[in-house]
Structure formats: C-alpha cells, structure tokens
Design an enzyme around this catalytic site. Structure first.
Site, PDB file in Angstrom:
ATOM      1  N   ASN A   9       1.219  -1.158  -0.007  1.00 34.48           N
ATOM      2  CA  ASN A   9      -0.054   0.155  -0.427  1.00 34.48           C
ATOM      3  C   ASN A   9       0.619   1.060   0.014  1.00 34.48           C
ATOM      4  O   ASN A   9       1.389   2.058   0.819  1.00 34.48           O
ATOM      5  CB  ASN A   9      -1.299   0.117   1.336  1.00 34.48           C
ATOM      6  CG  ASN A   9      -1.680   0.989   1.471  1.00 34.48           C
ATOM      7  OD1 ASN A   9      -1.881   1.800   0.033  1.00 34.48           O
ATOM      8  ND2 ASN A   9      -1.903   1.466   2.612  1.00 34.48           N
ATOM      9  N   TRP A  10       0.964   1.672  -1.101  1.00 34.87           N
ATOM     10  CA  TRP A  10       1.998   3.070  -1.455  1.00 34.87           C
ATOM     11  C   TRP A  10       1.357   3.985  -0.462  1.00 34.87           C
ATOM     12  O   TRP A  10       2.189   5.162   0.219  1.00 34.87           O
ATOM     13  CB  TRP A  10       2.073   2.859  -2.731  1.00 34.87           C
ATOM     14  CG  TRP A  10       2.636   2.268  -3.845  1.00 34.87           C
ATOM     15  CD1 TRP A  10       3.132   1.143  -2.963  1.00 34.87           C
ATOM     16  CD2 TRP A  10       3.526   2.129  -5.070  1.00 34.87           C
ATOM     17  NE1 TRP A  10       3.714   0.224  -3.961  1.00 34.87           N
ATOM     18  CE2 TRP A  10       4.050   1.134  -4.844  1.00 34.87           C
ATOM     19  CE3 TRP A  10       3.810   3.598  -5.982  1.00 34.87           C
ATOM     20  CZ2 TRP A  10       4.394   0.935  -6.872  1.00 34.87           C
ATOM     21  CZ3 TRP A  10       4.331   2.835  -7.202  1.00 34.87           C
ATOM     22  CH2 TRP A  10       4.295   2.053  -7.332  1.00 34.87           C
ATOM     23  N   LYS A  11      -0.281   4.139  -0.277  1.00 37.46           N
ATOM     24  CA  LYS A  11      -0.175   5.883   0.348  1.00 37.46           C
ATOM     25  C   LYS A  11       0.119   6.455  -0.920  1.00 37.46           C
ATOM     26  O   LYS A  11      -0.233   5.950  -1.822  1.00 37.46           O
ATOM     27  CB  LYS A  11       0.014   5.589   2.047  1.00 37.46           C
ATOM     28  CG  LYS A  11      -0.004   4.471   2.876  1.00 37.46           C
ATOM     29  CD  LYS A  11      -0.020   4.742   4.100  1.00 37.46           C
ATOM     30  CE  LYS A  11      -0.040   3.377   4.752  1.00 37.46           C
ATOM     31  NZ  LYS A  11       0.070   3.457   6.209  1.00 37.46           N
ATOM     32  N   HIS A  94      -9.516   1.523   4.729  1.00 40.42           N
ATOM     33  CA  HIS A  94      -7.709   1.664   5.348  1.00 40.42           C
ATOM     34  C   HIS A  94      -8.269   2.482   6.471  1.00 40.42           C
ATOM     35  O   HIS A  94      -9.073   3.476   6.626  1.00 40.42           O
ATOM     36  CB  HIS A  94      -6.610   1.793   4.739  1.00 40.42           C
ATOM     37  CG  HIS A  94      -5.902   2.379   5.250  1.00 40.42           C
ATOM     38  ND1 HIS A  94      -5.016   2.734   5.983  1.00 40.42           N
ATOM     39  CD2 HIS A  94      -4.581   0.818   5.112  1.00 40.42           C
ATOM     40  CE1 HIS A  94      -3.832   3.134   6.340  1.00 40.42           C
ATOM     41  NE2 HIS A  94      -3.310   1.350   5.546  1.00 40.42           N
ATOM     42  N   GLU A  96      -6.736   4.652   7.939  1.00 33.34           N
ATOM     43  CA  GLU A  96      -5.983   6.170   7.476  1.00 33.34           C
ATOM     44  C   GLU A  96      -8.005   6.195   6.690  1.00 33.34           C
ATOM     45  O   GLU A  96      -8.248   8.170   6.899  1.00 33.34           O
ATOM     46  CB  GLU A  96      -5.416   6.661   6.668  1.00 33.34           C
ATOM     47  CG  GLU A  96      -3.897   6.025   7.548  1.00 33.34           C
ATOM     48  CD  GLU A  96      -3.250   5.614   6.380  1.00 33.34           C
ATOM     49  OE1 GLU A  96      -2.522   5.295   5.266  1.00 33.34           O
ATOM     50  OE2 GLU A  96      -1.643   5.256   7.008  1.00 33.34           O
ATOM     51  N   GLU A 165      -5.391  -4.922  10.231  1.00 36.27           N
ATOM     52  CA  GLU A 165      -4.279  -3.809  10.790  1.00 36.27           C
ATOM     53  C   GLU A 165      -4.240  -3.310  11.660  1.00 36.27           C
ATOM     54  O   GLU A 165      -4.783  -2.227  11.827  1.00 36.27           O
ATOM     55  CB  GLU A 165      -4.053  -3.155   9.481  1.00 36.27           C
ATOM     56  CG  GLU A 165      -3.851  -3.503   8.436  1.00 36.27           C
ATOM     57  CD  GLU A 165      -3.283  -2.908   6.968  1.00 36.27           C
ATOM     58  OE1 GLU A 165      -2.283  -3.126   6.925  1.00 36.27           O
ATOM     59  OE2 GLU A 165      -4.228  -1.306   7.493  1.00 36.27           O
ATOM     60  N   GLY A 171       2.385   2.310  10.775  1.00 38.72           N
ATOM     61  CA  GLY A 171       3.160   2.761  10.562  1.00 38.72           C
ATOM     62  C   GLY A 171       4.042   3.780  11.587  1.00 38.72           C
ATOM     63  O   GLY A 171       5.124   4.402  11.876  1.00 38.72           O
ATOM     64  N   SER A 211       3.447  -2.155  10.356  1.00 37.47           N
ATOM     65  CA  SER A 211       4.924  -2.161  10.608  1.00 37.47           C
ATOM     66  C   SER A 211       5.357  -3.810   9.696  1.00 37.47           C
ATOM     67  O   SER A 211       6.462  -3.636  10.916  1.00 37.47           O
ATOM     68  CB  SER A 211       5.882  -1.868  11.213  1.00 37.47           C
ATOM     69  OG  SER A 211       5.264  -0.222  12.103  1.00 37.47           O
ATOM     70  N   GLY A 232       2.958  -1.294   3.855  1.00 32.86           N
ATOM     71  CA  GLY A 232       3.042   0.573   4.208  1.00 32.86           C
ATOM     72  C   GLY A 232       4.685   0.338   3.827  1.00 32.86           C
ATOM     73  O   GLY A 232       5.247   0.706   2.758  1.00 32.86           O
ATOM     74  N   GLY A 233       4.970   1.220   4.872  1.00 29.65           N
ATOM     75  CA  GLY A 233       6.053   2.308   4.136  1.00 29.65           C
ATOM     76  C   GLY A 233       7.445   0.650   3.457  1.00 29.65           C
ATOM     77  O   GLY A 233       8.226   1.388   3.201  1.00 29.65           O
TER      78      GLY A 233
HETATM   79  P1  PGA Z   1       2.473   0.082   8.182  1.00 23.63           P
HETATM   80  O1  PGA Z   1       1.359   0.560   6.917  1.00 23.63           O
HETATM   81  O2  PGA Z   1       3.311  -1.187   6.989  1.00 23.63           O
HETATM   82  O3  PGA Z   1       3.882   1.487   6.965  1.00 23.63           O
HETATM   83  O4  PGA Z   1       2.811  -0.093   9.331  1.00 23.63           O
HETATM   84  C1  PGA Z   1       0.324  -0.541   7.093  1.00 23.63           C
HETATM   85  C2  PGA Z   1      -0.480  -0.414   5.968  1.00 23.63           C
HETATM   86  O5  PGA Z   1      -1.065   0.705   5.997  1.00 23.63           O
HETATM   87  O6  PGA Z   1      -1.477  -0.589   5.461  1.00 23.63           O
END
Ligand code: PGA
Length: 256
Positions: A9-11, A94, A96, A165, A171, A211, A232-233
């Site tokens: 997930n590049w966000k 998600h 967010e 999640e 993050g 993470s 994500g990251g």
């Molecule tokens: P993260 O994000 O791996 O940076 O913690 C995961 C996500 O939000 O899907």
C-alpha cells in the site's frame, strides 16, 4: 490451502518515475510467483503502473473507491474506472480512510458491495485503536468492522480478503507480536465461520498489516491464520518489499 498474498500500500507516496522504477524491479523479478503479489499505487499512477507490470505476477489495486457507478461525485473514483485502468483489487476501509476521512462501516459496506459488483477483489481492512486494545475491546471492534461484509454473499467471499491492521502498529515501527496477530486472526476466522460457515472461513485469506518489515515478515507469515501481509512503508523500496515477498514464498512452501 490458502495462497499467501503480499500487498504493498503506497498510500500517498512515490511520484511517477519512482513508482515505475519500483514496479520495473518487481515485474522483472517475478514473471511468475507462488504467492500473490499486489501493489496499490495512488490513483493517478494506476494505469502507468499496470502497463509496467502486465505480463508479470504483479497485480495492481486501488487504495479506495466510491460506491456509486458514476455521476456528480467530485474527486471520487468508481469500481468501473479502477477496472478500466487495469486494477483487479481494491483496498476498502483502511484505518486512514476511517480516521482521516470519517468512513463508517455502513459506507464501507456499500463500497465493498460495489467493488465486488465490478469484479474487483476486495481487501477489507479492520483493526482496533490502542485505547480499544487497552480497554479490552479489540474483539468487539473487529466484530463491528466485519459489518462491512453485510451485503456480501458466501459465494462472493471468494473475492474477499480481510486485512487485520491494528491501528497502533501502522507506521509506528511497533508490530503486533506474533501471538497478538495470530489471536486476532483466529478470532476473525471464527467470526467468518459464524457468518458464512466453515468452508468460507477456512478459504478466506486474512492478511496482517502494521509495521511489517523484512526482519519480522517470516515469523508473522508462519502463523497458521496469517495468510499474507499488507505492507505500507516497507513496500516503497524494492529491496524491502522483495524481502517480504521472499518471506511469503518461504512460508508458502512450508504450507505446501
Ligand atoms: P505500515 O503500514 O506497514 O507502514 O505500518 C501498513 C498499512 O497501513 O497498510
């Protein structure tokens, strides 16, 4: 046997050239793969990323959609449009989206239904806040968030993936322990059994996100109810994302 899915997930990250450089590396490395690989770039880059990965094992997904098929919804993107630019999946709910954009379980249920109608695989994200975990509400929260499936039939569940999640792990560099992850996944599978019966519960993939990194991926993916990762990251750099895919391939070979 459930096939492991590793999704990035590049966000709201990576401009065009950086994103295509990353996907060039992925598609060259994975013409085929024993695990499913998905990347979810920002909407403006879906078509160009799709062009880069076509012919490889890497699939493309949207990060969000709106439930209406078309019309006066400025700034929104329909399931049809995602399909049109080459997406085969979409993330829904998600944390967010829930937190920054106020998306509710009722809205998400409509989005899930619309995505499935358009033939998209849905990755429905669920997860508790830190305060909810600390006050012992994790299971109640997860159960409520599964109402995102309220319009989904047992048959349609073949095209649904759940992503657990925990919000406190997204993050933050804090990962859920393997025990915490396995426990939440087993709970979710139990809920799926109540909703849809044993067969659907056993067949549905439940990903872990929060993470996930190269150095914790294999342990997480080795848990019996963890069927992949939503990253994500660590999905923003070829090296770290490839290391997680490789952990998935290793965990997959142990399942076989
Ligand atoms: P993260 O994000 O791996 O940076 O913690 C995961 C996500 O939000 O899907």
């Amino acid at each position: 046997m459930r096939q492991i899915l590793v999704a990035g997930n590049w966000k709201m990250n990576l401009l065009g050239t950086a994103g295509t450089a990353l996907t060039d590396g992925l598609s060259a490395k994975y013409p085929t793969s024993s695990v499913e690989i998905l990347v979810c770039p920002p909407a403006p880059y879906l078509a160009s990323v799709h062009a880069k990965v076509s012919g490889s094992a890497v699939r493309v997904g949207g990060q969000n959609l709106y439930f209406a098929p078309q019309g006066a919804f400025t700034g929104e993107v329909s399931g049809d449009m995602l399909r049109d630019v080459g997406c085969s999946s979409v993330l829904v709910g998600h944390s967010e989206r829930r937190q920054c954009f106020g998306e509710t379980d009722e809205l998400l249920a409509k989005k899930v239904a619309a995505a499935l109608q358009h033939g998209l695989q849905v990755v429905l994200c669920v997860g508790e806040l830190l305060a909810e975990r600390q006050s012992d509400q994790t299971e109640a929260v997860l159960k409520k968030q599964l109402t995102g499936l309220s319009q989904v039939t047992a048959e349609q569940m073949a095209n649904v993936v759940i992503a657990y999640e925990p919000v406190w792990a997204i993050g933050t560099g804090v990962t859920a322990s393997t025990e915490q992850a396995q426990q939440a996944h087993a709970f979710l599978r139990g809920e799926l059994k109540t909703l849809y019966g044993e067969q659907v519960a056993v067949a549905t993939r439940i990903l872990y996100g929060g993470s996930v990194k190269a150095d914790n991926a294999l342990e997480l993916l080795s848990q019996p109810d963890v069927d992949g990762a939503l990253v994500g990251g660590a999905s923003l750099k070829a090296d770290s994302f490839i290391a997680i895919i490789e952990a998935g391939i290793q965990a997959m070979s142990r399942r076989a």
